[in-house]
Design a protein around this motif. Structure first.
Motif, PDB file in Angstrom:
ATOM      1  N   ASN A  71      53.160  27.120  19.901  1.00 55.06           N
ATOM      2  CA  ASN A  71      53.556  26.489  21.160  1.00 55.06           C
ATOM      3  C   ASN A  71      54.446  25.278  20.899  1.00 55.06           C
ATOM      4  O   ASN A  71      54.053  24.126  21.096  1.00 55.06           O
ATOM      5  CB  ASN A  71      52.322  26.080  21.966  1.00 55.06           C
ATOM      6  N   LEU A  72      55.641  25.536  20.439  1.00 53.53           N
ATOM      7  CA  LEU A  72      56.546  24.468  20.015  1.00 53.53           C
ATOM      8  C   LEU A  72      57.087  23.662  21.192  1.00 53.53           C
ATOM      9  O   LEU A  72      57.336  22.469  21.064  1.00 53.53           O
ATOM     10  CB  LEU A  72      57.701  25.083  19.220  1.00 53.53           C
ATOM     11  N   GLU A  73      57.236  24.294  22.337  1.00 48.78           N
ATOM     12  CA  GLU A  73      57.851  23.618  23.480  1.00 48.78           C
ATOM     13  C   GLU A  73      56.962  22.526  24.070  1.00 48.78           C
ATOM     14  O   GLU A  73      57.466  21.593  24.687  1.00 48.78           O
ATOM     15  CB  GLU A  73      58.193  24.646  24.571  1.00 48.78           C
ATOM     16  N   ALA A  74      55.656  22.631  23.894  1.00 48.95           N
ATOM     17  CA  ALA A  74      54.738  21.668  24.520  1.00 48.95           C
ATOM     18  C   ALA A  74      54.155  20.683  23.517  1.00 48.95           C
ATOM     19  O   ALA A  74      53.174  20.012  23.800  1.00 48.95           O
ATOM     20  CB  ALA A  74      53.609  22.411  25.232  1.00 48.95           C
ATOM     21  N   LEU A  75      54.757  20.571  22.342  1.00 52.23           N
ATOM     22  CA  LEU A  75      54.202  19.720  21.297  1.00 52.23           C
ATOM     23  C   LEU A  75      54.098  18.268  21.745  1.00 52.23           C
ATOM     24  O   LEU A  75      53.042  17.626  21.623  1.00 52.23           O
ATOM     25  CB  LEU A  75      55.067  19.821  20.035  1.00 52.23           C
ATOM     26  N   ASP A  76      55.169  17.716  22.304  1.00 51.52           N
ATOM     27  CA  ASP A  76      55.137  16.322  22.750  1.00 51.52           C
ATOM     28  C   ASP A  76      54.139  16.130  23.877  1.00 51.52           C
ATOM     29  O   ASP A  76      53.473  15.098  23.965  1.00 51.52           O
ATOM     30  CB  ASP A  76      56.528  15.870  23.205  1.00 51.52           C
ATOM     31  N   LEU A  77      54.024  17.115  24.757  1.00 55.78           N
ATOM     32  CA  LEU A  77      53.081  17.037  25.870  1.00 55.78           C
ATOM     33  C   LEU A  77      51.658  16.866  25.345  1.00 55.78           C
ATOM     34  O   LEU A  77      50.882  16.047  25.846  1.00 55.78           O
ATOM     35  CB  LEU A  77      53.179  18.306  26.714  1.00 55.78           C
ATOM     36  N   ALA A  78      51.301  17.606  24.319  1.00 58.39           N
ATOM     37  CA  ALA A  78      49.954  17.530  23.759  1.00 58.39           C
ATOM     38  C   ALA A  78      49.721  16.203  23.058  1.00 58.39           C
ATOM     39  O   ALA A  78      48.676  15.573  23.212  1.00 58.39           O
ATOM     40  CB  ALA A  78      49.740  18.680  22.781  1.00 58.39           C
ATOM     41  N   ILE A  79      50.692  15.748  22.291  1.00 57.26           N
ATOM     42  CA  ILE A  79      50.533  14.518  21.524  1.00 57.26           C
ATOM     43  C   ILE A  79      50.432  13.308  22.438  1.00 57.26           C
ATOM     44  O   ILE A  79      49.626  12.403  22.212  1.00 57.26           O
ATOM     45  CB  ILE A  79      51.720  14.353  20.554  1.00 57.26           C
ATOM     46  N   GLU A  80      51.228  13.293  23.490  1.00 54.42           N
ATOM     47  CA  GLU A  80      51.338  12.102  24.324  1.00 54.42           C
ATOM     48  C   GLU A  80      50.337  12.063  25.471  1.00 54.42           C
ATOM     49  O   GLU A  80      50.271  11.074  26.200  1.00 54.42           O
ATOM     50  CB  GLU A  80      52.760  12.008  24.893  1.00 54.42           C
ATOM     51  N   ALA A  81      49.540  13.097  25.622  1.00 55.12           N
ATOM     52  CA  ALA A  81      48.648  13.155  26.783  1.00 55.12           C
ATOM     53  C   ALA A  81      47.647  12.014  26.812  1.00 55.12           C
ATOM     54  O   ALA A  81      47.337  11.477  27.869  1.00 55.12           O
ATOM     55  CB  ALA A  81      47.912  14.492  26.798  1.00 55.12           C
ATOM     56  N   GLY A  82      47.105  11.637  25.647  1.00 54.25           N
ATOM     57  CA  GLY A  82      46.125  10.551  25.607  1.00 54.25           C
ATOM     58  C   GLY A  82      44.785  10.915  26.188  1.00 54.25           C
ATOM     59  O   GLY A  82      43.927  10.061  26.384  1.00 54.25           O
TER      60      GLY A  82
END
Length: 376
Positions: A137-148
Motif C-alpha cells: 500500500n505505497l499510496e497511503a504510506l504518509d497517511l499511516a505515518i502521520e495519523a498519530g
C-alpha cells in the motif's frame, strides 16, 4: 463515582481465585470505597477486563454484506456495545489499511479514525488502533505515518496470497465484492499494485522507523517460517501475530516473543484456515495471547475451555487480559490491584459462562437484567 463489588470470587495477583470485595474510586481500583454503590457479586467470578489485541469483527458493522455500508458513527457505537457485552474493556481494532478500494481503503481508514475521535468523550471501552499495514500500500504510506492515532503496528502482506489465487474465481469474487469492484477491475488493480513490488522494501523500512520513533509495539502477521520471524524480530517486531505453524511459534517463544493466536480457533476446535491448533499451542507453552480475531464472544469462551482442559482459570485468564496488556505496554491494566484501571468483568461460571456485568474505567458499562437486580 465509587463502587463496591462484594461477595464475589476475584482473581487477584499471587492469590488466584479468592473471595474478596473489590472497590473502585473513579476510574481506578481502590483499597476502599465509602458511601459507594454496591454490586452484589455473590456466586460470580470477578475477573480483570479482557484486552483484545487483534479484533476485526468491527468490519461487519461497517459492511455487514459485500457492498452494503453503514454510517461509521453507527458502526463504531454498535461495535463498542458488542465489545462491552463480551467483557472486552480494551480493544485494538485490527484495521487493515490496504491498496484495495471499499472496506479496507484509505477512505474507510480516515472515516473510522474520525468516528473514533468523535466517540472518545463518551466511550467506555478503551478502543485503540492496531494498524495492519498492507505491504504494497505505497499510496497511503504518509497517511499511516502521520495519523498519530496508531497504538500497534503489524506488518501485513496479503497481496502475494491474492496473486497466487488470481485464477481462482471464488477467491477473486470475494476480494472484488469487498472492494466494490467487478472481478476484471479488481484483477487489473491487483496486477498494477503487484508490479510495484520493488518499492515495497523502502516503504517497509520507512514505516518501521516511524513506529520505532513513536515507541509503538510492533507485530508481524501470519509469520510463515522461522527465518521470516527472525527478520521481523531484528526490526523490533516482538509480537508474532498468528504464526502459521508450530516450528515458527516455537522459535518465537524461545526468543522471548509474544505469540498470538485466535480464540475462535480454540472454540471451534481448530483453525478455519487449516493452520496450527491454538489450544495445542497454548498447552505446549507456545502461545501466550489469545485475541477475538473475527468473533468477540470467543475470548471468554476460549479461556474457560482451556481452563477446563488444564491449568485452571487463573492461568488461562492471563491469555486474554494480563498478557496482551503486557505485550502492548499497558502497565495499568490486566490485573485487579489498587491503583490500576477499574476494568472488571463479572461472570456467572458454568458449562456456558455468561457475563453479568462489565465495569470499564470504573463505570458500569454493561449490565444484564440479573446484574441490575444486584446493584444497590
Amino acid at each position: 463515582m465509587s463502587l463496591s463489588i462484594t461477595g464475589g470470587t476475584a482473581l487477584l495477583p499471587e492469590q488466584g481465585l479468592t473471595v474478596a470485595d473489590i472497590h473502585t474510586n473513579g476510574a481506578l481500583i481502590a483499597e476502599s470505597a465509602p458511601q459507594s454503590r454496591r454490586l452484589d457479586a455473590s456466586g460470580l467470578l470477578v475477573l480483570p477486563g479482557i484486552v483484545d489485541l487483534h479484533g476485526d469483527a468491527f468490519e461487519r458493522q461497517i459492511q455487514p454484506r459485500p457492498g452494503v455500508a453503514f454510517p461509521m458513527d453507527l458502526a463504531v457505537a454498535e461495535t463498542e456495545a458488542q465489545l462491552l457485552a463480551n467483557g472486552i474493556t480494551t480493544a485494538f481494532h485490527g484495521v487493515t489499511l490496504s491498496w484495495e478500494q471499499g472496506l479496507r481503503s484509505k477512505e474507510t481508514w480516515s472515516l473510522l479514525l474520525a468516528a473514533l475521535a468523535a466517540n472518545r468523550p463518551r466511550q467506555m471501552c478503551d478502543m485503540r488502533i492496531h494498524l495492519r499495514w498492507e505491504a504494497f500500500n505505497l499510496e497511503a504510506l504518509d497517511l499511516a505515518i502521520e495519523a498519530g492515532e496508531v497504538h500497534l503496528l503489524a506488518f501485513n502482506d496479503h497481496t502475494e496470497e491474492m496473486l497466487r489465487k488470481i485464477e481462482n474465481p471464488v477467491a477473486v469474487a470475494k476480494y472484488s465484492e469487498r472492494a466494490g469492484l467487478k472481478p476484471a477491475a479488481f484483477r487489473a488493480l491487483l496486477e498494477g499494485v503487484a508490479a510495484r513490488g520493488a518499492e515495497v522494501p523502502a516503504a517497509h523500512a520507512r514505516i518501521t522507523a516511524a513506529a520505532r520513533i513513536a515507541g509503538l509495539p510492533i507485530a508481524s502477521h501470519d509469520d510463515p517460517s522461522v527465518e521470516k520471524r527472525a527478520e521481523f524480530r531484528a526490526e523490533g517486531a516482538r509480537i508474532s501475530d498468528f504464526p502459521m505453524n508450530e516450528p515458527t511459534a516455537r522459535a518465537a517463544t524461545e526468543a522471548g516473543d509474544w505469540v498470538v493466536m485466535g480464540s475462535p480457533n480454540v472454540v471451534r476446535g481448530g483453525s478455519h484456515m487449516g493452520w496450527a491448533s491454538a489450544a495445542t499451542m497454548v498447552e505446549a507453552g507456545l502461545c501466550r495471547i489469545l485475541t477475538s480475531d473475527y468473533f468477540y464472544p470467543a475470548m471468554l469462551q476460549a479461556a474457560f475451555i482451556l481452563a477446563e482442559r488444564s491449568e485452571g482459570l487463573a492461568a488461562r485468564w492471563d491469555l486474554i487480559s494480563a498478557n496482551p496488556a503486557a505485550a502492548a505496554g499497558l502497565t495499568d491494566r490486566g490485573h485487579i490491584a489498587p491503583g490500576l484501571r477499574a476494568d472488571l468483568v463479572l461472570v456467572e461460571p458454568g458449562p456456558a459462562p455468561r457475563i453479568v456485568a462489565t465495569i470499564a474505567g470504573g463505570r458500569v458499562a454493561h449490565l444484564t437484567a440479573e446484574g441490575a437486580a444486584r446493584l444497590h
